[in-house]
Design an enzyme around this catalytic site. Structure first.
Site, PDB file in Angstrom:
ATOM      1  CG  ASP A 285      -6.430  -1.785  -4.033  1.00  0.00           C
ATOM      2  OD1 ASP A 285      -6.986  -1.027  -3.908  1.00  0.00           O
ATOM      3  OD2 ASP A 285      -5.265  -2.359  -3.691  1.00  0.00           O
TER       4      ASP A 285
ATOM      5  CB  SER B  14      -0.895  -0.108   1.104  1.00  0.00           C
ATOM      6  OG  SER B  14      -1.963   1.082   0.967  1.00  0.00           O
TER       7      SER B  14
ATOM      8  CG  HIS C  40      -5.980  -1.451  -0.325  1.00  0.00           C
ATOM      9  ND1 HIS C  40      -5.205  -1.060  -1.405  1.00  0.00           N
ATOM     10  CD2 HIS C  40      -5.300  -0.958   0.793  1.00  0.00           C
ATOM     11  CE1 HIS C  40      -4.101  -0.474  -1.012  1.00  0.00           C
ATOM     12  NE2 HIS C  40      -4.355  -0.068   0.214  1.00  0.00           N
TER      13      HIS C  40
END
Length: 320
Positions: free
Chosen positions: A267, A159, A297
């Site tokens: 995501d 991320s 995600h």
């Protein structure tokens, strides 16, 4: 202030002062998982820079110390996610992922803490993570010196950490000789957190995503970016810089680095990741992608089987 905005700040652990400034009230944590037996690894924390309160957590497969005569391990320098704003190395949901990486990849994992926004806006986190590379190079820690092959280092992030790995890797490529005996072989960008002024299709389709809704991404970018810049700044939108500077990966290519980009179709940021992967490949970089169907995600942080699958795929990349 917009009550909905106040609610989002509260959701990520901040309170708003009457003048619009923010106060960090609490840490946001997720439940730990139990996908890997904790006894299979050994961990310890080491300070990097006391003045900045940065440090690293070292995770080794137990067998590395129990059987020191075996081949030394590759090193994964890991940068955690959290939008540059929330979470930290000791976030409970990260611990099982560290263990999965160490055991499934058979690697030493060093997870780096870095200063967070909004108290320390970008590029503070980039600076801290680059400093961590130099700390690893110079460390006299016996675990790392005895168990790690410093010629096989991979910079990885998840991320926001994937964004960090990308930017720190670029900076490191221009000073590779200064990092020896540490030799970087590649970058692993897992669901890297990128953005831009114009909404991507996956962002529009996921406006009310349960994990990463658009308003949350808007807020964390506002908190993390330098004051006065928009989301086409290179810290957020790397393709702007790629288009303007076609030679920016010359050192990466000369060094023979590989770059892995991975994510899942569920995501909201996947279109950004695919765009970056395509741009890297078009610029002649050795870049490969892995994008799974479905998902969300951060799914590997809460789904041990997904974490194992990801780590097995990364192992193949590291050993290729």
């Amino acid at each position: 202030m917009d009550p909905k905005l106040v609610e989002i700040y509260s959701t990520i652990g901040f309170a708003c002062n009457p003048d619009g400034s923010l106060i960090r009230q609490r840490e946001i944590t997720a439940d730990p998982t139990t996908g890997v037996d904790p006894s299979l690894v050994l961990t310890k924390d080491i300070s990097i820079n006391q003045s900045k309160n940065t440090w690293a957590r070292v995770i080794l497969p137990r067998q590395a110390l129990d059987s020191p005569r075996q081949s030394k391990l590759p090193l994964i320098l890991f940068f955690h996610g959290g939008g540059f704003v929330v979470a930290g190395v000791d976030e409970p949901s990260f611990q099982d992922f560290y263990r999965a990486m160490a055991t499934e990849i058979s690697a030493a994992v060093v997870s780096v803490s870095y200063r967070r926004a909004p108290e320390h806006r970008l590029p503070a986190a980039y600076d801290d993570c680059l400093e961590a590379l130099h700390w690893v190079k110079n460390t006299d820690d016996e675990w790392l010196r005895n168990s790690v092959d410093f010629s096989r280092c991979f910079i990885m992030g998840e991320s926001a950490g994937g964004n960090l790995a990308y930017r720190v890797g670029l900076r490191a490529s221009t000073s590779s000789s200064e990092l020896k005996p540490l030799e970087i072989k590649g970058l692993i960008l897992h669901e890297p957190f990128f953005g831009g002024k114009e909404r991507a299709g996956s962002e529009l389709r996921s406006e009310n995503d349960k994990v990463l809704p658009l308003m949350v991404t808007d807020v964390v970018w506002e908190m993390a970016l330098p004051l006065g810049v928009d989301r086409d700044h290179v810290y957020c939108n790397p393709t702007v810089e790629m288009k303007a500077n076609p030679g920016m990966f010359d050192e990466v290519k000369r060094l023979g680095w590989k770059i892995w980009v991975s994510g899942s179709e569920g995501d909201p940021t996947i279109d950004r990741q695919v765009e970056v992967l395509n741009s890297l490949q078009n610029m002649g970089v050795k870049a490969v992608g892995r994008f799974i169907q479905g998902g969300r995600h951060g799914i590997e942080l809460s789904d041990p089987p997904k974490a194992k699958e990801l780590c097995i795929a990364i192992k193949d990349f590291v050993e290729s």
